[in-house]
Design an enzyme around this catalytic site. Structure first.
Site, PDB file in Angstrom:
ATOM      1  N   LYS A 276     -30.404  58.915  -9.906  1.00 25.74           N
ATOM      2  CA  LYS A 276     -29.142  59.639 -10.132  1.00 25.74           C
ATOM      3  C   LYS A 276     -28.785  60.462  -8.903  1.00 25.74           C
ATOM      4  O   LYS A 276     -29.676  61.028  -8.266  1.00 25.74           O
ATOM      5  CB  LYS A 276     -29.302  60.602 -11.322  1.00 25.74           C
ATOM      6  CG  LYS A 276     -29.298  59.950 -12.680  1.00 25.74           C
ATOM      7  CD  LYS A 276     -29.448  61.004 -13.775  1.00 25.74           C
ATOM      8  CE  LYS A 276     -29.537  60.378 -15.158  1.00 25.74           C
ATOM      9  NZ  LYS A 276     -28.325  59.702 -15.605  1.00 25.74           N
ATOM     10  N   ARG A 350     -31.817  53.407 -24.120  1.00 27.01           N
ATOM     11  CA  ARG A 350     -31.715  52.281 -25.062  1.00 27.01           C
ATOM     12  C   ARG A 350     -33.009  51.455 -25.066  1.00 27.01           C
ATOM     13  O   ARG A 350     -33.347  50.838 -26.075  1.00 27.01           O
ATOM     14  CB  ARG A 350     -30.489  51.429 -24.718  1.00 27.01           C
ATOM     15  CG  ARG A 350     -30.512  50.789 -23.368  1.00 27.01           C
ATOM     16  CD  ARG A 350     -29.137  50.310 -22.909  1.00 27.01           C
ATOM     17  NE  ARG A 350     -28.298  51.410 -22.424  1.00 27.01           N
ATOM     18  CZ  ARG A 350     -27.062  51.264 -21.959  1.00 27.01           C
ATOM     19  NH1 ARG A 350     -26.505  50.085 -21.916  1.00 27.01           N
ATOM     20  NH2 ARG A 350     -26.375  52.299 -21.546  1.00 27.01           N
TER      21      ARG A 350
END
Ligand code: BES
Ligand code: ZN
Ligand code: ZN
Length: 504
Positions: A276, A350
């Site tokens: 990130k 996920r």
């Protein structure tokens, strides 16, 4: 927790919080107080400074020994007043008082508020609002600059009748809010401390001594034995061992199918090799709030003695870049044998949830509800005051929405459907961990992530599907600066809704 006492008249207190409806002037109780204070209140109400608009306030120093301060605080127009407005008003009053180092307050609860929201709800929710406002994440500061928190609140209701009902609901509300504050504390704790191992210990500590509640923590080798390849893939770049935390509460009869709560427990999300940028990595300690919410909801339900069987499944690990980290292009195998192409290591939530959703099948659950700070796209879609709700099951979606409305938390249903399921289709594995609608990765990201999760709600061999809902709380978990009615940091979103859902 704040000690609540119930009164018909204003007792001695450092500060009386006096909510006032917009444009109505002082009510009967307000007029009584005004007379006692020689017209000091009326001089403020109706002046340019204050007419009762929501979030307006004015502190009056009365010179009265028993009630030296009165905090006039705006409720907005009486016809528009809602549970949300009431909770915000109460919270604002408590934060202001606490910022002034006041330890005990009297809080006037107007009869019109009680009439509007009902006495048990009013008692419960007023206690919730007070407790949430009375929490500050400052345990890492030197003691003298920490917030001064309230210890006592006297609720003043001139028409008070059913004291027992009020006291019972108030203490239930305080307990649920206290657990919500525990969830906030877990979220706020720095990621060097809040490791998967630490989170597991916290789960054990919170469950300690609560009847019918059991915590099991699966180690890395046990996770491996179960074949949770997606979860292990995410965890492999970190020095910290993953933990699969299982909390079971058996409040119902043996034959009753459990409600399974699943929570994303990424204790820090650097993005992994798909790292990130700095401004997005900041705050990624909060990426375990899904797990904390599921845990806190179960513990609160257990403390209330709700007659249901509830399970919380909390996969916990760190998402880090390193020589041992999983890579884009890796193909992972979930516990149910399905394979996943990793296109982006930052879509890790996920992946860990997929194995937990596979594991949930073991319980033959009545329903599965997952909580996750899953996608930035959810925030892009609905802003920062609501969480996204996804479910193919209209009945669950409706019940969850109603539960959220009943406690003035806000869920907003977002779509699942063919275009999102298509978005996560993959040429080289059974499913892709990235996907956007129409081939654009940025389109429909929150729904594509939900579609990915939905894939694991059906068992590939038995074809059995359990009723399921997914709550993407990345849009509403945190306010860095805080609000007038709640201080900054994790806000504990979801616990109140889930407890309401479970108890009704
Ligand atoms: N933990 C983040 C989602 C998130 C973002 C939570 C902002 C709270 C605030 C998640 O793991 C993530 O990085 N998601 C990616 C998914 C993308 C790579 C498909 C995102 O939202 O950008
Ligand atoms: Zn991520
Ligand atoms: Zn994440």
């Amino acid at each position: 927790m704040i000690k609540v006492t119930l009164h018909k008249d204003a007792p001695k207190a450092e500060c009386l919080i006096l909510p006032v409806f917009e444009g109505d002037g002082l009510d009967e109780f307000g007029k009584e107080m005004d007379a006692r204070m020689h017209g000091m209140l009326n001089a403020v109400v109706g002046s340019k400074d204050f007419d009762g608009q929501a979030q307006q306030y004015n502190m009056v120093h009365t010179g009265d020994k028993e009630l030296p301060r009165m905090l006039l605080i705006g409720l907005g127009k009486q016809k528009d007043v809602s549970l949300l407005a009431w909770k915000r008003t109460v919270g604002t009053g408590i934060v202001i008082a606490s910022n002034k180092k006041i330890k005990n307050v009297a809080l006037y609860i107007p009869a019109d508020i009680v009439k509007k929201i009902g006495d048990t709800t009013c008692a419960y929710e007023t206690a919730v609002a007070m407790e949430l406002a009375n929490y500050s994440f400052d345990e890492y500061k030197v003691e003298k600059s920490r917030a001064v928190l309230l210890t006592d609140a006297a609720w003043v209701m001139p028409d008070l009748q059913t004291k027992e009902v009020w006291q019972k609901s108030a203490s239930e509300g305080a307990m649920v809010a206290d657990m919500t504050n525990e969830v906030r504390r877990l979220g706020n704790t720095p990621p060097s401390i809040m490791t998967p191992t630490f989170l597991a210990k916290q789960a054990q500590a919170l469950a300690k001594g609560i009847p019918k509640t059991k915590v099991t923590v699966l180690s890395k080798s046990e996770i491996k034995k179960l074949g949770m390849g997606c979860f292990l893939g995410v965890a492999q770049g970190s020095m910290e061992d993953p933990k699969f935390i299982i909390v079971e509460y058996k409040g119902g009869v043996k034959t009753q199918k459990p409600t399974v709560l699943v929570g994303k427990g990424i204790t820090f999300d650097s993005g992994g090799l798909s790292i990130k940028p700095d401004q997005y990595m900041c705050e990624m300690k909060f990426d375990m709030l899904g797990a904390a919410t599921a845990l806190g909801s179960l513990i609160a339900a257990a403390k209330l003695g709700i007659k249901k069987n509830i399970v919380a499944l909390l996969p916990a690990c760190e998402n880090m870049p390193s020589g041992s980290a999983y890579r884009p292009d890796d193909i992972l195998t979930a516990m149910n044998g399905q394979t996943v192409l990793v296109e982006n290591t930052d879509a890790e939530g996920r992946l860990i949830l997929s194995d937990a959703l596979c594991y949930a099948h073991i319980y033959n659950p009545k329903e599965v509800i997952d909580f996750a700070t899953l996608t930035g796209a959810c925030m892009v879609a609905i802003g920062t005051e609501r969480s996204g709700l996804f479910s193919p099951d209209d009945a669950i979606a409706r019940k969850l929405t109603e539960a959220s409305e009943a406690v003035a938390e806000q869920l907003w249903r977002l779509p699942l459907g063919e275009e999102y399921t298509d978005a996560v289709k993959c040429d080289v594995a059974d499913i892709n961990n990235m996907g956007g609608v129409g081939g654009n990765r940025r389109y429909g990201g929150a729904s594509a992530a939900a579609a990915f999760l939905q894939f694991f709600t059906t068992h590939p061999k038995t074809k059995k599907t359990y009723p399921w809902a997914h709550i993407d709380m990345s849009s509403c978990y945190n306010g860095p600066k805080g609000k007038p009615y709640i201080r900054g940091g994790a806000n504990g979103f979801g616990v109140q809704t889930m407890v309401e859902y479970l108890r009704t």
